[in-house]
Design a protein around this motif. Structure first.
Motif: not given
Length: 247
Positions: A191, A193, A219, A221, A236, A239-240, A243-244
């Motif tokens: 992931l 970011i 992702i 943002f 935010r 949370d991502q 979740k990952f």
């Protein structure tokens, strides 16, 4: 042998506190959370920070963890993100989280991105044709960026300026170069970011990593700067990330 661990690598000239907001969430999921200062990063002037010392620390730590845990996840921020890509390429790890990875740095487009944001802000105030809901979203974004700018100023004063000199910058460049030169393709779930208004790391860093990360999700943002987990909008991001890591 313990079940799982996550190891965190912080950014250049800051320290392990880059991850303070997410630590409580990680501690609920992992047997252990390894978050330590990189060599020299607990001393003013970064005395002891060298590429050689940094990569020796990383290699020694990862060899140790490989013998103690069944599963290792890795997370890195900025320079620590570049280190995390090196780790994913050269050690047995499971999942990888990269927060504004500085495999490529110096964001030449940053002034233009900020100028565009400012133009949107002014337009939201002056143009009565813009819908109220849209208007508020733009104004909220402006507030979020302003708060981040203040935090950037605090970090600059506390961390960056006291440690910013030719020697430390040269070592930062060497660390990133070393990591990039030792990158290999890896298929770990990854992931990435990115922040829309990142002052340091450009989109090209994510594009560069696409050549190596075969299971990468990115992702970006809105209104998030290089501060990432220190930013006002860090929930935010958290949370991502969680979740990952949970799937």
């Amino acid at each position: 042998m313990k079940n799982n661990v996550i190891v965190l690598f912080h950014g250049f000239s800051t320290d392990k506190h880059d991850f303070d907001p997410i630590i409580p969430y990680l501690e609920k999921q992992y047997d252990d959370v390894i978050c330590e200062n990189l060599p020299g990063h607990d001393v003013k002037g970064l005395k002891g920070f060298t590429c050689e010392a940094t990569m020796k620390y990383v290699d020694d730590l990862m060899h140790k963890l490989e013998n103690e845990y069944e599963q290792i996840d890795v997370m890195g921020f900025s320079m620590g993100g570049a280190i995390a890509t090196y780790v994913a390429s050269n050690f047995k790890v499971n999942k990888v989280v990269l927060l504004a990875p500085a495999n490529v740095y110096l964001n030449a487009l940053y002034p233009f991105v900020r100028a565009k944001k400012f133009a949107q802000y002014v337009s939201a105030i002056l143009d009565k044709k813009i819908k109220k809901k849209e208007d508020l979203a733009i104004l909220d974004g402006r507030e979020e960026i302003t708060v981040d700018d203040k935090e950037v100023a605090v970090v600059m004063k506390q961390y960056i300026l006291p440690n910013y000199n030719i020697r430390t910058i040269n070592q930062f460049v060497k660390v990133v170069r070393f990591c990039n030169e030792h990158l290999q393709e890896f298929d770990n779930p990854t992931l990435v970011i990115m922040g829309e208004v990142d002052q340091l790391v450009p989109k090209r860093s994510d594009e560069f990593l696409s050549k190596y990360c075969k299971q990468k999700v990115t992702i970006t943002f809105k209104n998030i700067s290089h501060m990432m987990l220190r930013s006002k909008g860090n929930k935010r991001i958290i949370d991502q990330v969680m979740k990952f890591l949970n799937h």
